[in-house]
Design a protein around this motif. Sequence first.
Motif, short mmCIF file in Angstrom:
data_model
loop_
_atom_site.label_atom_id
_atom_site.label_comp_id
_atom_site.label_asym_id
_atom_site.label_seq_id
_atom_site.Cartn_x
_atom_site.Cartn_y
_atom_site.Cartn_z
N UNK A 34 1.80 -7.89 2.03
CA UNK A 34 1.97 -6.45 1.80
C UNK A 34 2.52 -6.17 0.41
N UNK A 35 3.39 -7.03 -0.08
CA UNK A 35 3.89 -6.87 -1.44
C UNK A 35 2.72 -7.01 -2.43
N UNK A 36 1.83 -7.96 -2.14
CA UNK A 36 0.66 -8.16 -3.00
C UNK A 36 -0.24 -6.93 -2.97
N UNK A 37 -0.41 -6.34 -1.79
CA UNK A 37 -1.25 -5.15 -1.67
C UNK A 37 -0.69 -4.00 -2.50
N UNK A 38 0.63 -3.78 -2.42
CA UNK A 38 1.25 -2.72 -3.22
C UNK A 38 1.04 -2.99 -4.70
N UNK A 39 1.24 -4.22 -5.10
CA UNK A 39 1.07 -4.59 -6.51
C UNK A 39 -0.36 -4.30 -6.97
N UNK A 40 -1.35 -4.66 -6.16
CA UNK A 40 -2.75 -4.45 -6.54
C UNK A 40 -3.13 -2.97 -6.53
N UNK A 41 -2.52 -2.19 -5.63
CA UNK A 41 -2.78 -0.75 -5.62
C UNK A 41 -2.30 -0.10 -6.92
N UNK A 42 -1.14 -0.54 -7.39
CA UNK A 42 -0.56 0.07 -8.58
C UNK A 42 -1.16 -0.47 -9.88
N UNK A 43 -1.41 -1.78 -9.92
CA UNK A 43 -1.87 -2.40 -11.17
C UNK A 43 -3.38 -2.28 -11.34
N UNK A 44 -4.12 -2.63 -10.27
CA UNK A 44 -5.58 -2.66 -10.37
C UNK A 44 -6.26 -1.45 -9.73
N UNK A 45 -5.46 -0.52 -9.22
CA UNK A 45 -6.00 0.67 -8.56
C UNK A 45 -6.96 0.29 -7.43
N UNK A 46 -6.60 -0.77 -6.70
CA UNK A 46 -7.44 -1.21 -5.59
C UNK A 46 -7.53 -0.12 -4.54
N UNK A 77 0.80 -5.38 13.27
CA UNK A 77 2.04 -5.06 12.56
C UNK A 77 1.74 -4.50 11.17
N UNK A 78 0.90 -5.20 10.43
CA UNK A 78 0.56 -4.76 9.08
C UNK A 78 -0.21 -3.44 9.10
N UNK A 79 -1.10 -3.28 10.06
CA UNK A 79 -1.88 -2.05 10.14
C UNK A 79 -0.99 -0.83 10.42
N UNK A 80 0.13 -1.05 11.08
CA UNK A 80 1.05 0.06 11.34
C UNK A 80 1.80 0.48 10.08
N UNK A 81 1.83 -0.40 9.08
CA UNK A 81 2.54 -0.12 7.83
C UNK A 81 1.61 0.44 6.77
N UNK A 82 0.35 0.06 6.81
CA UNK A 82 -0.59 0.40 5.75
C UNK A 82 -0.69 1.91 5.47
N UNK A 83 -0.78 2.78 6.49
CA UNK A 83 -0.86 4.22 6.16
C UNK A 83 0.37 4.73 5.43
N UNK A 84 1.52 4.18 5.76
CA UNK A 84 2.76 4.61 5.09
C UNK A 84 2.77 4.15 3.63
#
Length: 238
Positions: free
Chosen positions: A43-55, A75-82
């Motif tokens: 999830x930390x990697x996902x946040x990083x890629x959203x901000x850096x690479x606009x994934x 568990x992860x899917x419950x966090x993703x929308x937030x």
Amino acid sequence: MAKQLKVPSLQHMARIWRPDAEAIKKVLVRLATHGPTFSYAPLFKIVHEMLVFKTPYEVSLEAVRRIPREDVRKNFLSIMPLINDYFSQVRPAYVHEVTPRLYSLSRDIQIPFAPPLMYGVGGEVIFPWLSFWKSNPLEGEALSLFVTIVEELILQDSDLEDAEFKILDFSAEDVHGPRGLRIIPAGDIPRVSQERKTEMLAIFADGFRLAKNHLEGVTDSEAASESDSTHADQIPLF
């Protein structure tokens, strides 16, 4: 083969802290023998890629949907929308990784501290701390201890000394209920005094050594001898 006790991260140390060393020992032994079998690192990697690479969010969401373990996937899917609701609104001018560092509890215990990132928005430096635990989030004196130490570490870094430090808490009010996102400005958290911090860290260090000796099968007399030696020069090292 004896279980090897790992030094917990700074956030975990604060969460594990208890008012006496024996209680800390019990928590650490339990974690070493029956600890979590997954990590929130993706999830930390996902946040990083959203901000850096606009994934795109859907791309990240699809990656989570492919996680084999059902419990971790849910568990992860419950966090993703937030994550998406918050970070899709962030348009950083830059995103930087933060160099991991160690915080010295004592001569024999170094606590790792690895912030995920920092970013700049509108001329301000934002330092977010992401807490993905669903239950038992940091609160009270444990939260104050964590914020006090993080601030101490931040002030030692010229790139972060003016940063706005905020905690993003993705926990649920009820363990069986939905998660929410609570944004906690670090400025709203009371700090612990230098004296209280020293006392709290000494208690944790004692508990850690008790757990380490227990897992390694060290006898009480050997542990007492080692503790006496360590305490002799413990205080100046906080």
